[in-house]
Design a protein around this motif. Structure first.
Motif, PDB file in Angstrom:
ATOM      1  N   THR A 172     -39.496 -39.478  10.870  1.00 34.47           N
ATOM      2  CA  THR A 172     -39.224 -40.908  10.800  1.00 34.47           C
ATOM      3  C   THR A 172     -40.280 -41.705  11.550  1.00 34.47           C
ATOM      4  N   LEU A 173     -40.641 -41.215  12.724  1.00 34.26           N
ATOM      5  CA  LEU A 173     -41.628 -41.912  13.547  1.00 34.26           C
ATOM      6  C   LEU A 173     -43.024 -41.837  12.929  1.00 34.26           C
ATOM      7  N   VAL A 174     -43.429 -40.637  12.506  1.00 35.88           N
ATOM      8  CA  VAL A 174     -44.771 -40.466  11.926  1.00 35.88           C
ATOM      9  C   VAL A 174     -44.912 -41.295  10.652  1.00 35.88           C
ATOM     10  N   ALA A 175     -43.920 -41.241   9.794  1.00 37.52           N
ATOM     11  CA  ALA A 175     -43.988 -41.986   8.537  1.00 37.52           C
ATOM     12  C   ALA A 175     -44.058 -43.486   8.793  1.00 37.52           C
ATOM     13  N   GLY A 176     -43.282 -43.976   9.748  1.00 38.74           N
ATOM     14  CA  GLY A 176     -43.310 -45.403  10.059  1.00 38.74           C
ATOM     15  C   GLY A 176     -44.647 -45.838  10.618  1.00 38.74           C
ATOM     16  N   LEU A 177     -45.214 -45.053  11.517  1.00 38.41           N
ATOM     17  CA  LEU A 177     -46.528 -45.380  12.075  1.00 38.41           C
ATOM     18  C   LEU A 177     -47.606 -45.342  10.993  1.00 38.41           C
ATOM     19  N   ALA A 178     -47.541 -44.344  10.117  1.00 37.07           N
ATOM     20  CA  ALA A 178     -48.554 -44.212   9.060  1.00 37.07           C
ATOM     21  C   ALA A 178     -48.478 -45.370   8.077  1.00 37.07           C
ATOM     22  N   ARG A 179     -47.268 -45.800   7.748  1.00 36.85           N
ATOM     23  CA  ARG A 179     -47.118 -46.920   6.804  1.00 36.85           C
ATOM     24  C   ARG A 179     -47.762 -48.192   7.323  1.00 36.85           C
ATOM     25  N   GLU A 180     -47.737 -48.392   8.630  1.00 31.61           N
ATOM     26  CA  GLU A 180     -48.292 -49.607   9.212  1.00 31.61           C
ATOM     27  C   GLU A 180     -49.716 -49.410   9.719  1.00 31.61           C
ATOM     28  N   GLY A 181     -50.320 -48.283   9.349  1.00 27.48           N
ATOM     29  CA  GLY A 181     -51.726 -48.063   9.678  1.00 27.48           C
ATOM     30  C   GLY A 181     -51.991 -47.613  11.097  1.00 27.48           C
ATOM     31  N   GLU A 182     -50.945 -47.244  11.839  1.00 27.75           N
ATOM     32  CA  GLU A 182     -51.132 -46.763  13.213  1.00 27.75           C
ATOM     33  C   GLU A 182     -51.448 -45.266  13.190  1.00 27.75           C
ATOM     34  N   MET A 183     -52.597 -44.924  12.619  1.00 28.24           N
ATOM     35  CA  MET A 183     -52.896 -43.523  12.375  1.00 28.24           C
ATOM     36  C   MET A 183     -53.204 -42.749  13.649  1.00 28.24           C
ATOM     37  N   ASP A 184     -53.823 -43.371  14.645  1.00 29.59           N
ATOM     38  CA  ASP A 184     -54.097 -42.669  15.906  1.00 29.59           C
ATOM     39  C   ASP A 184     -52.792 -42.243  16.575  1.00 29.59           C
ATOM     40  N   ARG A 185     -51.835 -43.136  16.590  1.00 29.50           N
ATOM     41  CA  ARG A 185     -50.541 -42.814  17.190  1.00 29.50           C
ATOM     42  C   ARG A 185     -49.775 -41.799  16.336  1.00 29.50           C
ATOM     43  N   ALA A 186     -49.889 -41.932  15.017  1.00 32.64           N
ATOM     44  CA  ALA A 186     -49.233 -40.960  14.141  1.00 32.64           C
ATOM     45  C   ALA A 186     -49.790 -39.558  14.371  1.00 32.64           C
ATOM     46  N   ASN A 187     -51.101 -39.468  14.525  1.00 35.52           N
ATOM     47  CA  ASN A 187     -51.725 -38.161  14.796  1.00 35.52           C
ATOM     48  C   ASN A 187     -51.303 -37.624  16.161  1.00 35.52           C
ATOM     49  N   MET A 193     -45.552 -32.895  18.193  1.00 36.08           N
ATOM     50  CA  MET A 193     -44.589 -32.182  17.347  1.00 36.08           C
ATOM     51  C   MET A 193     -44.906 -30.695  17.306  1.00 36.08           C
ATOM     52  N   THR A 194     -46.161 -30.362  17.082  1.00 28.90           N
ATOM     53  CA  THR A 194     -46.545 -28.951  17.009  1.00 28.90           C
ATOM     54  C   THR A 194     -46.469 -28.283  18.375  1.00 28.90           C
ATOM     55  N   LEU A 195     -46.775 -29.036  19.437  1.00 31.91           N
ATOM     56  CA  LEU A 195     -46.667 -28.467  20.787  1.00 31.91           C
ATOM     57  C   LEU A 195     -45.214 -28.149  21.138  1.00 31.91           C
ATOM     58  N   GLU A 196     -44.291 -28.901  20.582  1.00 35.48           N
ATOM     59  CA  GLU A 196     -42.863 -28.641  20.799  1.00 35.48           C
ATOM     60  C   GLU A 196     -42.323 -27.600  19.823  1.00 35.48           C
ATOM     61  N   ASN A 197     -43.237 -26.977  19.087  1.00 36.09           N
ATOM     62  CA  ASN A 197     -42.885 -25.914  18.131  1.00 36.09           C
ATOM     63  C   ASN A 197     -41.974 -26.433  17.019  1.00 36.09           C
ATOM     64  N   VAL A 198     -42.153 -27.684  16.660  1.00 27.35           N
ATOM     65  CA  VAL A 198     -41.470 -28.265  15.510  1.00 27.35           C
ATOM     66  C   VAL A 198     -42.529 -28.460  14.433  1.00 27.35           C
ATOM     67  N   MET A 199     -42.537 -27.599  13.436  1.00 19.44           N
ATOM     68  CA  MET A 199     -43.593 -27.618  12.441  1.00 19.44           C
ATOM     69  C   MET A 199     -43.388 -28.750  11.435  1.00 19.44           C
ATOM     70  N   PRO A 200     -44.413 -29.547  11.172  1.00 22.31           N
ATOM     71  CA  PRO A 200     -44.285 -30.606  10.158  1.00 22.31           C
ATOM     72  C   PRO A 200     -44.020 -30.014   8.776  1.00 22.31           C
ATOM     73  N   ASP A 201     -43.236 -30.709   7.982  1.00 23.39           N
ATOM     74  CA  ASP A 201     -43.012 -30.275   6.608  1.00 23.39           C
ATOM     75  C   ASP A 201     -43.900 -31.093   5.672  1.00 23.39           C
ATOM     76  N   LEU A 202     -43.748 -30.857   4.369  1.00 24.23           N
ATOM     77  CA  LEU A 202     -44.607 -31.524   3.395  1.00 24.23           C
ATOM     78  C   LEU A 202     -44.452 -33.041   3.463  1.00 24.23           C
ATOM     79  N   ALA A 203     -43.237 -33.521   3.683  1.00 20.48           N
ATOM     80  CA  ALA A 203     -43.009 -34.965   3.723  1.00 20.48           C
ATOM     81  C   ALA A 203     -43.791 -35.611   4.858  1.00 20.48           C
TER      82      ALA A 203
END
Length: 431
Positions: A172-187, A193-203
């Motif tokens: 939810t957070l990544v998608a919202g940041l990406a939609r508004e062009g906040e790509m540095d924060r999304a990255n 996310m990966t450091l917390e061992n939560v693997m991103p899915d395709l979405a």
């Protein structure tokens, strides 16, 4: 009994005693019969109650089995377990007050105060039983409201050390940041996310890819595609089509063809949109042969219909390349497929045929348009140019006169000078 009767006839005392004994015996028999009837009826009622109880118990067991976490699908099972754990916890008055406040602030759209409330709660969030659900609700509200990406980022910053983020919360957070062009924060959130061992899915990956493409960062989008492939996630058509479109618009032929190969290798069939991007790319880069090859092979191989835009682009490219005969071949396939011809295509074909001096093809095209009721799509200048060329080449009677008559009947205005030239040519005079 006969002895008692005979005795009663002799002695009245014996008669009275015999009567009492007979009456007691009769009462005893009646009482015993009543007892037996009562016992039977009671037994029947008890058996019926026991049967109903057993049936109710079996139904209850079945319902428990159907709704038990073990019998439910995995997503539902996880949700039921979380709900069971949450229900088992006792909600303190402080927690209930906090979440009531958050709900009210969200309902009134006071998003900055929502962030402040979570920040003020601080360490208490780790002790609250409904922190995840309330935070998820707040993130969804912030990221769907538009122009609230900075507040969503602040909310993440003040809560990430106190609340365990789920995959849904991260997405939810990544998608919202990406939609508004906040790509540095999304990255940055992706890294956390990966450091917390939560693997991103395709979405989640798709959200970053589309966000990167919207900002023109094709390199970052292609990096995300490489990560998807390394982690064994199958990309879908919208993701690959977006990347292919971006590569084609940038006129990067090698990268476009690489994405096409990745698409086919992933088992994702190209569509008419894929062909349109390829044809547009090849036409812009002057590779008409590659455009025609894609036009001939991809639809047959992957079973899709060519759309009108592809035909239009190909016809224009053929005319630009000076290959009017190929343009008319594409036009023939277009009409056979049932696509309507617009004014742009008529003009391009007439221009190409007249430039090549192919009056016969031009005459057939004009006849098609005038007979099909498409006269309004023909440019007057193109029709007049055809009439002049036909007259000058000595084909006034053969080609120019029929077209002039059809054009005038269809309401196309032809200048008097050109009309007189056609008439004189038919009469054998000098144009």
């Amino acid at each position: 009994m006969s002895s008692l009767l005979s005795a009663s006839a002799v002695n009245p005392f014996v008669a009275e005693a015999s009567s009492k004994w007979a009456l007691q015996t009769l009462r005893a028999e009646i009482a015993w019969d009543a007892f037996l009837v009562t016992l039977v009826v009671s037994s029947i009622l008890i058996l019926q109650q026991a049967r109903a109880h057993l049936k109710t118990k079996e139904t209850h067991v079945e319902m428990q089995e159907e709704t038990s976490p073990a019998a439910a699908p995995e997503p539902l099972r996880n949700y039921m377990q979380v709900e069971k754990q949450s229900a088992a916890r006792v909600v303190s008055p402080e927690e209930e007050s906090f979440f009531s406040k958050v709900r009210c602030l969200l309902a009134s759209g006071k998003f900055s105060e929502v962030v402040a409330a979570f920040e003020q709660a601080g360490q208490q969030l780790s002790e609250f039983s409904h922190s995840q659900s309330s935070l998820t609700q707040a993130l969804k509200a912030l990221t769907s409201s538009g122009q609230q990406a900075s507040l969503a980022w602040q909310l993440y910053s003040v809560t990430k050390d106190h609340v365990t983020f789920s995959r849904i919360m991260y997405h939810t957070l990544v998608a919202g940041l990406a939609r508004e062009g906040e790509m540095d924060r999304a990255n940055c959130v992706m890294r956390d996310m990966t450091l917390e061992n939560v693997m991103p899915d395709l979405a989640t990956y798709s959200a970053v890819v589309h966000g990167s493409l919207s900002r023109g960062d094709l390199d970052r989008a292609l990096q995300m595609l490489s990560q998807i492939q390394r982690r064994g996630i199958k990309p879908d058509l919208p993701l690959l089509q977006s990347l292919l479109d971006a590569c084609a618009q940038s006129q990067m032929t090698a990268l476009t063809e690489r994405v096409l190969r990745d698409m086919i290798a992933a088992g994702v069939a190209p569509t008419h949109a894929t062909l349109a991007s390829l044809v547009r790319l090849y036409c812009r880069t002057g590779d008409l042969a590659a455009a025609l090859h894609a036009f001939e092979t991809l639809p047959a191989k992957h079973g899709f219909q060519v759309n009108k835009q592809v035909y239009s682009d190909l016809i224009a490219a053929c005319v630009t390349d000076g290959d009017a005969s190929q343009a008319f071949a594409v036009y023939s396939k277009m009409t056979t497929a049932g696509h309507p011809v617009d004014a742009t295509i008529y003009k391009a074909l007439l221009t190409g045929s007249l430039q090549d001096g192919d009056l016969d093809s031009a005459a057939r095209l004009l006849d098609d348009a005038l007979c099909d009721g498409s006269a309004g799509l023909l440019a007057r200048e193109s029709v007049e140019l055809f009439l002049l060329q036909a007259v000058r080449r000595g084909r006034g009677s053969e080609l120019a006169a029929p077209v002039l008559q059809q054009a005038q009947r269809s309401g196309i205005f032809i200048s008097e000078r050109i009309a007189n030239s056609v008439r004189r040519a038919c009469e054998g005079g000098i144009p």
